[in-house]
Design an enzyme around this catalytic site. Sequence first.
Site, PDB file in Angstrom:
ATOM      1  N   GLU A   1     -41.338  49.863 -29.744  1.00  0.00           N
ATOM      2  CA  GLU A   1     -42.114  49.376 -30.890  1.00  0.00           C
ATOM      3  C   GLU A   1     -43.199  48.396 -30.427  1.00  0.00           C
ATOM      4  OE1 GLU A   1     -39.618  47.861 -33.999  1.00  0.00           O
ATOM      5  OE2 GLU A   1     -41.277  46.905 -35.058  1.00  0.00           O
TER       6      GLU A   1
ATOM      7  N   ALA B   1     -33.919  36.437 -42.584  1.00  0.00           N
ATOM      8  CA  ALA B   1     -33.777  36.634 -41.131  1.00  0.00           C
ATOM      9  C   ALA B   1     -34.817  37.607 -40.603  1.00  0.00           C
ATOM     10  CB  ALA B   1     -32.382  37.155 -40.804  1.00  0.00           C
TER      11      ALA B   1
ATOM     12  N   GLU C   1     -44.564  33.962 -30.389  1.00  0.00           N
ATOM     13  CA  GLU C   1     -43.656  32.893 -29.925  1.00  0.00           C
ATOM     14  C   GLU C   1     -42.356  33.504 -29.403  1.00  0.00           C
ATOM     15  OE1 GLU C   1     -45.220  32.845 -32.926  1.00  0.00           O
ATOM     16  OE2 GLU C   1     -46.762  31.426 -32.308  1.00  0.00           O
TER      17      GLU C   1
ATOM     18  N   ILE D   1     -40.479  46.167 -45.372  1.00  0.00           N
ATOM     19  CA  ILE D   1     -40.167  47.475 -44.794  1.00  0.00           C
ATOM     20  C   ILE D   1     -41.322  48.473 -44.973  1.00  0.00           C
ATOM     21  CG2 ILE D   1     -38.491  49.388 -44.739  1.00  0.00           C
ATOM     22  CD1 ILE D   1     -37.546  46.510 -43.698  1.00  0.00           C
TER      23      ILE D   1
ATOM     24  N   HIS E   1     -71.645  40.936 -36.179  1.00  0.00           N
ATOM     25  CA  HIS E   1     -72.227  41.744 -37.260  1.00  0.00           C
ATOM     26  C   HIS E   1     -72.842  40.871 -38.360  1.00  0.00           C
ATOM     27  CE1 HIS E   1     -70.074  45.157 -35.493  1.00  0.00           C
ATOM     28  NE2 HIS E   1     -70.762  45.949 -36.287  1.00  0.00           N
TER      29      HIS E   1
ATOM     30  N   ARG F   1     -79.672  46.157 -34.496  1.00  0.00           N
ATOM     31  CA  ARG F   1     -80.000  45.005 -35.346  1.00  0.00           C
ATOM     32  C   ARG F   1     -80.922  44.049 -34.589  1.00  0.00           C
ATOM     33  NH1 ARG F   1     -80.228  43.504 -40.617  1.00  0.00           N
ATOM     34  NH2 ARG F   1     -79.987  41.244 -40.791  1.00  0.00           N
TER      35      ARG F   1
HETATM   36  C1  LIG Z   1     -46.928  44.117 -42.529  1.00  0.00           C
HETATM   37  C2  LIG Z   1     -45.562  43.961 -41.959  1.00  0.00           C
HETATM   38  C3  LIG Z   1     -44.805  45.085 -41.700  1.00  0.00           C
HETATM   39  C4  LIG Z   1     -43.495  44.961 -41.212  1.00  0.00           C
HETATM   40  N1  LIG Z   1     -42.726  46.096 -41.055  1.00  0.00           N
HETATM   41  C5  LIG Z   1     -41.403  45.938 -40.774  1.00  0.00           C
HETATM   42  C6  LIG Z   1     -40.536  47.077 -40.791  1.00  0.00           C
HETATM   43  O1  LIG Z   1     -40.957  48.217 -41.023  1.00  0.00           O
HETATM   44  N2  LIG Z   1     -39.224  46.871 -40.542  1.00  0.00           N
HETATM   45  C7  LIG Z   1     -38.699  45.622 -40.266  1.00  0.00           C
HETATM   46  O2  LIG Z   1     -37.505  45.519 -40.061  1.00  0.00           O
HETATM   47  N3  LIG Z   1     -39.507  44.536 -40.250  1.00  0.00           N
HETATM   48  C8  LIG Z   1     -40.839  44.665 -40.501  1.00  0.00           C
HETATM   49  N4  LIG Z   1     -41.663  43.556 -40.495  1.00  0.00           N
HETATM   50  C9  LIG Z   1     -41.075  42.244 -40.234  1.00  0.00           C
HETATM   51  C10 LIG Z   1     -41.543  41.592 -38.941  1.00  0.00           C
HETATM   52  O3  LIG Z   1     -40.958  42.202 -37.836  1.00  0.00           O
HETATM   53  C11 LIG Z   1     -41.197  40.079 -39.077  1.00  0.00           C
HETATM   54  O4  LIG Z   1     -42.116  39.543 -40.013  1.00  0.00           O
HETATM   55  C12 LIG Z   1     -41.272  39.346 -37.770  1.00  0.00           C
HETATM   56  O5  LIG Z   1     -40.243  39.746 -36.906  1.00  0.00           O
HETATM   57  C13 LIG Z   1     -41.175  37.814 -37.978  1.00  0.00           C
HETATM   58  O6  LIG Z   1     -40.102  37.484 -38.808  1.00  0.00           O
HETATM   59  P1  LIG Z   1     -40.348  36.520 -40.076  1.00  0.00           P
HETATM   60  O7  LIG Z   1     -41.501  37.048 -40.835  1.00  0.00           O
HETATM   61  O8  LIG Z   1     -39.067  36.381 -40.802  1.00  0.00           O
HETATM   62  O9  LIG Z   1     -40.783  35.139 -39.462  1.00  0.00           O
HETATM   63  P2  LIG Z   1     -39.809  33.955 -38.979  1.00  0.00           P
HETATM   64  O10 LIG Z   1     -38.772  34.501 -38.097  1.00  0.00           O
HETATM   65  O11 LIG Z   1     -39.396  33.185 -40.169  1.00  0.00           O
HETATM   66  O12 LIG Z   1     -40.803  33.081 -38.113  1.00  0.00           O
HETATM   67  C14 LIG Z   1     -41.676  32.116 -38.699  1.00  0.00           C
HETATM   68  C15 LIG Z   1     -42.397  31.389 -37.557  1.00  0.00           C
HETATM   69  O13 LIG Z   1     -41.427  30.732 -36.747  1.00  0.00           O
HETATM   70  C16 LIG Z   1     -41.624  31.103 -35.403  1.00  0.00           C
HETATM   71  N5  LIG Z   1     -40.355  31.143 -34.670  1.00  0.00           N
HETATM   72  C17 LIG Z   1     -39.219  31.783 -35.011  1.00  0.00           C
HETATM   73  N6  LIG Z   1     -38.304  31.648 -34.032  1.00  0.00           N
HETATM   74  C18 LIG Z   1     -38.880  30.914 -33.060  1.00  0.00           C
HETATM   75  C19 LIG Z   1     -38.446  30.439 -31.782  1.00  0.00           C
HETATM   76  N7  LIG Z   1     -37.227  30.710 -31.294  1.00  0.00           N
HETATM   77  N8  LIG Z   1     -39.307  29.694 -31.057  1.00  0.00           N
HETATM   78  C20 LIG Z   1     -40.553  29.400 -31.521  1.00  0.00           C
HETATM   79  N9  LIG Z   1     -41.015  29.844 -32.709  1.00  0.00           N
HETATM   80  C21 LIG Z   1     -40.189  30.590 -33.469  1.00  0.00           C
HETATM   81  C22 LIG Z   1     -42.249  32.489 -35.445  1.00  0.00           C
HETATM   82  O14 LIG Z   1     -42.907  32.795 -34.251  1.00  0.00           O
HETATM   83  C23 LIG Z   1     -43.169  32.335 -36.642  1.00  0.00           C
HETATM   84  O15 LIG Z   1     -44.380  31.769 -36.240  1.00  0.00           O
HETATM   85  C24 LIG Z   1     -42.980  43.673 -40.935  1.00  0.00           C
HETATM   86  C25 LIG Z   1     -43.765  42.538 -41.160  1.00  0.00           C
HETATM   87  C26 LIG Z   1     -45.024  42.671 -41.671  1.00  0.00           C
HETATM   88  C27 LIG Z   1     -45.824  41.417 -41.970  1.00  0.00           C
END
Ligand SMILES: Cc1cc2nc3c(=O)[nH]c(=O)nc-3n(C[C@H](O)[C@H](O)[C@H](O)COP(=O)(O)OP(=O)(O)OC[C@H]3O[C@@H](n4cnc5c(N)ncnc54)[C@H](O)[C@@H]3O)c2cc1C
Length: 382
Positions: free
Chosen positions: A243, A132, A368, A159, A339, A269
């Site tokens: 955030e 999630a 999205e 995290i 570059h 350059r």
């Molecule tokens: C480097 C990094 C640091 C992070 N740090 C933290 C942190 O400190 N704490 C924390 O809690 N989280 C953290 N996150 C998590 C981050 O907030 C989530 O990755 C982000 O919210 C997306 O969730 P997901 O990766 O599960 O993607 P998903 O929710 O699985 O989404 C996958 C794709 O589906 C699309 N999608 C999903 N729902 C919809 C919709 N309703 N309509 C259209 N498209 C949709 C999304 O836009 C995306 O393109 C971090 C992530 C990264 C990569």
Amino acid sequence: MQFPPWTDEHDQLRETMKEFSETHLRPYAHEWDKAGEFPREVFNQLADLGVLGIRFPEEHGGLGLDWWYTCAFVEGLSYCRNAGLMMSILVDTDMATPIIAEIGTEEQKEEFLAPVIRGEKIAALGVTEPGAGSDVAAIRTTAVRDGDEYVINGAKTFITNANFADFITLAVRTGEAGHGGISLVLFPTDTPGFSVGRKLDKLGTRSVDSCEIHFDNCRIPVKNLLGHENAGFYYIMTNFQGERLVAGMMANTSMELNVADAIKYGTERKAFGRPIGKFQVWRHRFADHLTTIEASKLMTYRAVAKIMSGQDPTKEVSQAKLFAGDQAQKVIYDCLQFHGGYGFIEEFDVARSYRDVRLITIGGGTSEVMKEIIWKWEEMGG
Ligand SMILES: Cc1cc2nc3c(=O)[nH]c(=O)nc-3n(C[C@H](O)[C@H](O)[C@H](O)COP(=O)(O)OP(=O)(O)OC[C@H]3O[C@@H](n4cnc5c(N)ncnc54)[C@H](O)[C@@H]3O)c2cc1C
């Protein structure tokens, strides 16, 4: 009225942060990025400057200032040229802790917020789970009440600050399925049963760790509940505004600094007997980008003004993050392209920026998801 309403004090904070960042952080940007970590000591240095609690109450050691100062802080800090480091700091100051200042009890502020401001404790935010991310209402980590304690089981992923963190502002399920059964708790990481798992090997923001974390029958006192039980979804959504706003600011500063670098590079350059910055195709492209950056900054400042007015800033913040994040992909792509081969070499800041900025359209809510929110506000009449 002047907009944004910068004063000498804002300029002074921006300058102090710029000087500190250029002297103490920027020289190590490449080294820390390559090592995948940076010294915890940086938090102590920032605490000595007094900038870890810009908007937090003075009685807990904060500066009691407003969002315009946070803006100046982020703009100055960005001269560290290291988005991973910035992420780590901003998770501590602007993503995991503002909700404590907002709804925490005096005891919680003393135990968790004040030590963050002093640089003694570092915070992480634990919302996302393996199953999630965007759909926060689907989280499954449970906190079951047992007398005066919650027993927590489950896992989180991605995290930031996981290895550094002394506590986590943690989203847990205390009630029914869906958004109505979520609570926020303050989780000390020395709790038995807690473990930090795999450090994720990331495309960008490599100076800070992002890890999986696990909870195996972890017991924390019920007094660590933030606000009301089962009202956590609302708190998370409120907290997301700050955030997302600082994420937008990061994208703006990254665009700004990389375009400035590119313009300078264009005077040095040469190709075909003249500086590459003299080619009209590039001059026009950078003129477009300078205009985009100005627009993006104004959208971010408009969102700050909305927060400052006490009105709900959700639509403006979502638009600011969406625009800044999406535009930054194009602008920094062009800065790297300009570059030539050197843009592909890690010693140049633009290579790191190109990788780092990719996160902005994903972390803290994807582009999205921002569009979904903006459309919902439109449907509700604005
Ligand atoms: C480097 C990094 C640091 C992070 N740090 C933290 C942190 O400190 N704490 C924390 O809690 N989280 C953290 N996150 C998590 C981050 O907030 C989530 O990755 C982000 O919210 C997306 O969730 P997901 O990766 O599960 O993607 P998903 O929710 O699985 O989404 C996958 C794709 O589906 C699309 N999608 C999903 N729902 C919809 C919709 N309703 N309509 C259209 N498209 C949709 C999304 O836009 C995306 O393109 C971090 C992530 C990264 C990569």
